[in-house]
Design a protein around this motif. Structure first.
Motif, PDB file in Angstrom:
ATOM      1  N   GLN A  48      39.135  37.529  43.645  1.00  0.00           N
ATOM      2  CA  GLN A  48      39.182  36.402  44.691  1.00  0.00           C
ATOM      3  C   GLN A  48      37.632  36.126  45.311  1.00  0.00           C
ATOM      4  N   TYR A  49      37.135  34.902  45.573  1.00  0.00           N
ATOM      5  CA  TYR A  49      35.778  34.630  45.869  1.00  0.00           C
ATOM      6  C   TYR A  49      35.959  33.707  47.147  1.00  0.00           C
ATOM      7  N   TYR A  50      35.073  33.948  47.913  1.00  0.00           N
ATOM      8  CA  TYR A  50      35.341  33.047  49.381  1.00  0.00           C
ATOM      9  C   TYR A  50      33.791  33.072  49.750  1.00  0.00           C
ATOM     10  N   ALA A  66      33.160  36.916  37.126  1.00  0.00           N
ATOM     11  CA  ALA A  66      33.452  35.658  37.899  1.00  0.00           C
ATOM     12  C   ALA A  66      32.311  35.195  38.676  1.00  0.00           C
ATOM     13  N   ARG A  67      32.065  33.992  39.045  1.00  0.00           N
ATOM     14  CA  ARG A  67      31.364  33.618  40.236  1.00  0.00           C
ATOM     15  C   ARG A  67      31.944  32.104  40.703  1.00  0.00           C
ATOM     16  N   GLU A  75      33.887  30.049  37.707  1.00  0.00           N
ATOM     17  CA  GLU A  75      34.106  30.364  36.407  1.00  0.00           C
ATOM     18  C   GLU A  75      34.543  31.868  36.169  1.00  0.00           C
ATOM     19  N   LEU A  76      35.154  31.838  35.258  1.00  0.00           N
ATOM     20  CA  LEU A  76      35.725  33.331  34.982  1.00  0.00           C
ATOM     21  C   LEU A  76      35.169  33.493  33.482  1.00  0.00           C
ATOM     22  N   ASN A  77      34.334  34.579  33.407  1.00  0.00           N
ATOM     23  CA  ASN A  77      33.835  35.004  32.242  1.00  0.00           C
ATOM     24  C   ASN A  77      34.519  36.312  31.547  1.00  0.00           C
ATOM     25  N   VAL A  78      34.828  36.302  30.446  1.00  0.00           N
ATOM     26  CA  VAL A  78      35.436  37.482  29.687  1.00  0.00           C
ATOM     27  C   VAL A  78      34.604  37.899  28.446  1.00  0.00           C
TER      28      VAL A  78
END
Lengths: 114, 115
Positions: A48-50, A66-67, A75-78
């Motif tokens: 979660q980002y806030y 993620a960022r 964005e989610l990076n894998v």
């Protein structure tokens, strides 16, 4: 008003490759969460980002990152993809009142790793 | 740790019949509880939520759920099912203790509606 939008809708990657998934929250929503949904299971919390800061991380390896950007998109990076990363990746945004209103989910990105 | 159990993997009901989907949760404090519905290939749509107050909550599409603290349950009900209700249903509990705002989901119940 547009809902939560995710891109791409589908993609196929090879083991070992890297992937970036994108999410735009509902206008005015500052919180974005990422979930992984493997076939036959419920969604599992990833991040979660806030306000561009990480507020929570689920039990996922460091290959997942993620960022969140100033416009609150995310964005989610894998990295180093494994076959087990094949899943529906869901993005959800929530209003400033947070969890009390529940999340609004996007339609997801279907990732297939071959 | 919080957890959610949906005991029924698959339920089949006839159109017009009543429906009850079961959900049991484990959580250390007063839970925030949710029911979501997911149609094939789609994201999740919030049906209803419980935070406090009246233990019977009304949601969209004619659904309701009852919170029973003594049984750690939050079962979803609908008096008369429509064919369009066929979907997968997820119960979730919200975590506020860590201020992370994450939810823990059950593994879902698939609803089939017979004509």
């Amino acid at each position: 008003d547009a809902g939560v939008t995710q891109s791409p809708t589908h993609l196929i990657k090879t083991r070992g490759q890297q992937v970036t998934l994108r999410c735009s929250p509902i206008s005015g929503h500052k919180s974005v969460s990422w979930y992984q949904q493997v076939l036959g299971q419920g969604p599992q919390f990833i991040f979660q980002y806030y306000e561009k800061e990480e507020r929570g991380r689920g039990n996922f390896p460091d290959r997942f990152s993620a960022r969140q950007f100033p416009n609150y998109s995310s964005e989610l990076n894998v990295n180093a993809l494994l076959l087990g990363d094949s899943a529906l990746y869901l993005c959800a945004s929530s209003s400033p009142t947070g969890l009390r209103d529940g999340y609004t989910f996007g339609s997801g990105t279907r990732l297939t790793v071959v | 740790a919080q957890s959610v159990t949906q005991p029924d993997i698959h339920i089949t009901v006839s159109e017009g019949a009543s429906l009850e989907l079961r959900c049991n949760y484990s959580y250390g404090a007063t839970p925030y509880l949710f029911w979501y519905v997911q149609s094939p290939g789609q994201g999740l749509q919030l049906l209803l939520k419980y935070f406090s107050g009246d233990t019977l909550v009304q949601g969209i599409k004619g659904f309701e759920a009852e919170f029973k603290r003594s049984q750690s349950s939050f079962n979803l009900r609908k008096p008369s099912v429509h064919w369009s209700d066929a979907a997968e249903y997820f119960c979730a509990v919200g975590d506020l203790n860590t201020n992370a705002g994450k939810s823990t989901f059950g593994d879902g119940t698939t609803l089939t509606v017979k004509p």
